[in-house]
Design a protein around this motif. Structure first.
Motif, PDB file in Angstrom:
ATOM      1  N   ILE A 136      63.468  -1.397 -44.694  1.00  0.00           N
ATOM      2  CA  ILE A 136      63.929  -0.077 -45.173  1.00  0.00           C
ATOM      3  C   ILE A 136      65.132  -0.263 -46.102  1.00  0.00           C
ATOM      4  CG2 ILE A 136      65.033   2.106 -44.453  1.00  0.00           C
ATOM      5  CD1 ILE A 136      63.299   1.957 -41.878  1.00  0.00           C
ATOM      6  N   ASP A 137      66.045  -1.123 -45.702  1.00  0.00           N
ATOM      7  CA  ASP A 137      67.256  -1.350 -46.511  1.00  0.00           C
ATOM      8  C   ASP A 137      66.947  -2.130 -47.796  1.00  0.00           C
ATOM      9  OD1 ASP A 137      68.817   0.029 -44.742  1.00  0.00           O
ATOM     10  OD2 ASP A 137      69.475  -1.745 -43.634  1.00  0.00           O
ATOM     11  N   ARG A 138      66.131  -3.164 -47.654  1.00  0.00           N
ATOM     12  CA  ARG A 138      65.845  -4.026 -48.796  1.00  0.00           C
ATOM     13  C   ARG A 138      65.037  -3.320 -49.883  1.00  0.00           C
ATOM     14  NH1 ARG A 138      62.269  -6.097 -51.462  1.00  0.00           N
ATOM     15  NH2 ARG A 138      60.658  -5.120 -50.208  1.00  0.00           N
ATOM     16  N   ASN A 139      64.034  -2.556 -49.437  1.00  0.00           N
ATOM     17  CA  ASN A 139      63.076  -1.970 -50.363  1.00  0.00           C
ATOM     18  C   ASN A 139      63.697  -0.788 -51.114  1.00  0.00           C
ATOM     19  OD1 ASN A 139      60.831  -0.624 -51.528  1.00  0.00           O
ATOM     20  ND2 ASN A 139      59.474  -1.555 -49.987  1.00  0.00           N
ATOM     21  N   PRO A 140      63.793  -0.867 -52.425  1.00  0.00           N
ATOM     22  CA  PRO A 140      64.444   0.217 -53.188  1.00  0.00           C
ATOM     23  C   PRO A 140      63.675   1.543 -53.150  1.00  0.00           C
ATOM     24  CG  PRO A 140      63.443  -1.413 -54.666  1.00  0.00           C
ATOM     25  CD  PRO A 140      63.323  -1.973 -53.284  1.00  0.00           C
ATOM     26  N   PHE A 161      62.567   3.007 -50.418  1.00  0.00           N
ATOM     27  CA  PHE A 161      62.802   3.712 -49.153  1.00  0.00           C
ATOM     28  C   PHE A 161      64.280   3.789 -48.831  1.00  0.00           C
ATOM     29  CE2 PHE A 161      58.542   1.908 -48.849  1.00  0.00           C
ATOM     30  CZ  PHE A 161      57.809   2.979 -48.363  1.00  0.00           C
ATOM     31  N   LYS A 162      64.633   4.865 -48.101  1.00  0.00           N
ATOM     32  CA  LYS A 162      66.004   4.916 -47.566  1.00  0.00           C
ATOM     33  C   LYS A 162      65.952   5.377 -46.095  1.00  0.00           C
ATOM     34  CE  LYS A 162      67.069   9.561 -49.384  1.00  0.00           C
ATOM     35  NZ  LYS A 162      65.890   9.923 -50.200  1.00  0.00           N
TER      36      LYS A 162
END
Ligand code: PLP
Ligand code: PLP
Ligand code: MG
Ligand code: MG
Ligand code: MG
Ligand code: MG
Lengths: 354, 354
Positions: free
Chosen positions: B273-277, B279-280
């Motif tokens: 979730i954090d890594r993938n731009p 998703f937040k």
């Protein structure tokens, strides 16, 4: 070999229902998921809940008459409380026909004046009181149509203008009655409707909303009506198995059809209790339950042999409740006539051997 | 093929539990009878209930510390009411961390003064309030350890002399805590413990019996303790499946062992979730739930493609609750790490394809 299951509840359910329920626990509707691991808000489960509710009203002949069917938790025992919370404003009338009626009375007393119109406690509840009068200003009149422990059953719906409320836990869906005479009917599922874990409430909407107190959400029938039995997570498995059992009953021809079978079973059973000199019935003959036949040995010394014969015949669940002693043969909807015949056979065998 | 089941509850249970439950519906313990057609007072079912209760205390490390475990009906929602009925004499303190806490507060208000010590409603419950003070004269302080809808979790048990009561519906048996700091813990079964239809209450006996009001029987913890969860007919199937699930957890090494697995799943999930731009995360990072990860798409236009990828990967139950929108991945005890990896994979796939 399957047993002859006379258990008083939880009790026998149709074999085909068990089979479908067992399969659904592995894979429900071909979803690749178990019935018990899907959301209760999924369309597959919502359809089950809707189907269960609509089968109830259809089978009872209460469609389009202002009634709602609810599947709740807590057993009939929680309804002893909910009924009073929702309906008892000043005064309620109760008929005391046994253990369950007495418990219902105890809970209702917390909420207002309680008039016990009659009681058969004097004779260990072996009959149904008659000829009582119901106070015209009562908020409702509460009866227990079938007394599971004592084996008595109310044959005629009382004629009154007061709102009728009934605990039908042990005889709902077993016989034809004019259900539209009732304002509210409740029943734990675990006799004629399904497994333990859900409770049916059928309520006429216009009797609600008349008490002055605030009703806690989980006890408030109007909230459960508004949320279509999904105010909180429903007991998914118990509702599903109830739906299957109601569908089985409908396919069989409904209450009219099952009533005939139940009459035949009860007549077979009581005929032997009366004929056989070794047994005597517990309940007053005119008040005998068609669901639970209570009977005792005339001579207790025959107990060991009779219990042995019952065991050998694969008979389960005929021990009487401790308040009555002796035996109780519960003959709910799913019990085949054949099982009653097997029981009658060992009663005859006892007569020959004793 | 089995689905990857992220349902928020009812939810995934161990495959071997489903298998045993399915078999028991056909024939229980080789009795020639179904689990759901035997008396709850039969020795076979009484053994199930006793085993379930004792596994609870063993797994929580609460044996011989004055606690009782109860299996009741009505869901966690009925406990919102029962807690107040049994414990609220004059004043109670509540921490408002979400929908369920708010509902608990609403029911308790009927019984006395209600102090909401803090609330995160101002930020749609995306964090756990800290630094509040608890009135020393409160009868109890109520928290919700895991907020299923918003995906937040209380990491430290509050330090207080006031009796602690907790709704642990969605994180019980998932992580080690000093459970002896609580006076009462309750949880609907349908996340980490079993199917919908039963509710666990673990209560320290010495906190009971202090309110002045009369408690209705079905809501009175002392009655249920006295009758060992058999005051009325228990929800047989739900208790049995809970017992199987608790046994599965014990065989696996208990809470200590499952906590490690849960940490790994949660870390894998939140890392993506954090890594993938694209998703937040929804919840404040320090308050993130290890059970329910809530997250949103940065760009709503990717929704259609992401939902398609999820469907193709046989992923079930990741739609977020309407109060939060977006997605919610519930990673309860029985969810394998593999399922989280499959979800992470499609998040990466979206990044490549979008
Ligand atoms: C007539 C009747 N009413 C009430 C009950 C109590 O039902 P429950 O155990 O579901 O609370 C029973 C249980 O057998 C019953 O037979
Ligand atoms: C934390 C929490 N509390 C209470 C509830 C309500 O539980 P029930 O539906 O069993 O009443 C839920 C349901 O998801 C929950 O997640
Ligand atoms: Mg009775
Ligand atoms: Mg005779
Ligand atoms: Mg919440
Ligand atoms: Mg991100």
């Amino acid at each position: 070999m399957k047993k002859h299951n006379f258990s008083a509840g939880p009790c026998i359910l149709p074999q085909e229902v068990m089979k479908k329920a067992s399969e659904a626990v592995l894979d429900f509707n071909g979803l690749g998921l178990s019935l018990i691991e899907i959301s209760h808000r999924s369309k597959d489960f919502v359809a089950v809940m809707e189907q269960a509710q609509s089968l109830v009203l259809e089978l009872l002949g209460l469609e389009n008459k202002g009634y709602k069917a609810l599947f709740l938790q807590g057993g009939a025992s929680l309804q002893f409380l909910s009924v009073a919370y929702n309906l008892l404003n000043r005064k309620a009338a109760y008929l005391n026909t046994g253990t369950w009626a007495s418990k219902a009375i105890k809970e209702a007393k917390l909420f207002g004046e309680l008039v016990e119109v009659a009681s058969s406690k004097d004779a260990n509840f072996n009959y149904i009181p008659k000829g009582y009068s119901i106070p015209a200003d009562a908020d409702y009149f509460h009866i227990t149509t079938n007394n599971t422990i004592f084996g008595t059953q109310i044959k005629e719906v009382p004629d009154t203008d007061v709102t009728l409320v009934s605990d039908m836990s042990s005889d709902i869906f077993s016989r034809q009655l004019d259900f539209s005479k009732f304002g509210l009917i409740y029943a734990g599922a675990q006799k004629n409707m399904g497994p333990a874990g859900t409770t049916l409430v059928v309520v006429k909407e216009d009797i609600l909303g008349k008490v002055e107190r605030t009703i806690p959400s989980m006890l408030d029938y109007r909230i459960h009506i508004d949320k279509e039995s999904m105010f909180n997570t429903p007991p998914v498995f118990a509702v599903y198995v109830s739906m299957l059992t109601l569908q089985w009953l409908k396919d069989l021809g409904g209450i009219q059809a099952i009533e005939k079978k139940n009459e035949e079973k009860a007549k077979t059973m009581y005929a032997e209790i009366d004929r056989n000199p070794l047994f005597k019935g517990f309940a007053a003959p005119e008040d005998r339950s068609y669901m639970n036949a209570t009977f005792n040995l005339v001579n207790e010394s025959h107990k060991e042999l009779f219990d042995k014969l019952a065991k050998e015949a694969d008979i389960n669940g005929i021990n009487g409740h401790r308040s009555v002693g002796g035996y109780r043969a519960s003959m709910y909807n799913a019990l085949p006539l054949e099982s009653v015949q097997v029981l009658v056979d060992i009663m005859k065998e006892l007569e020959r051997k004793a």
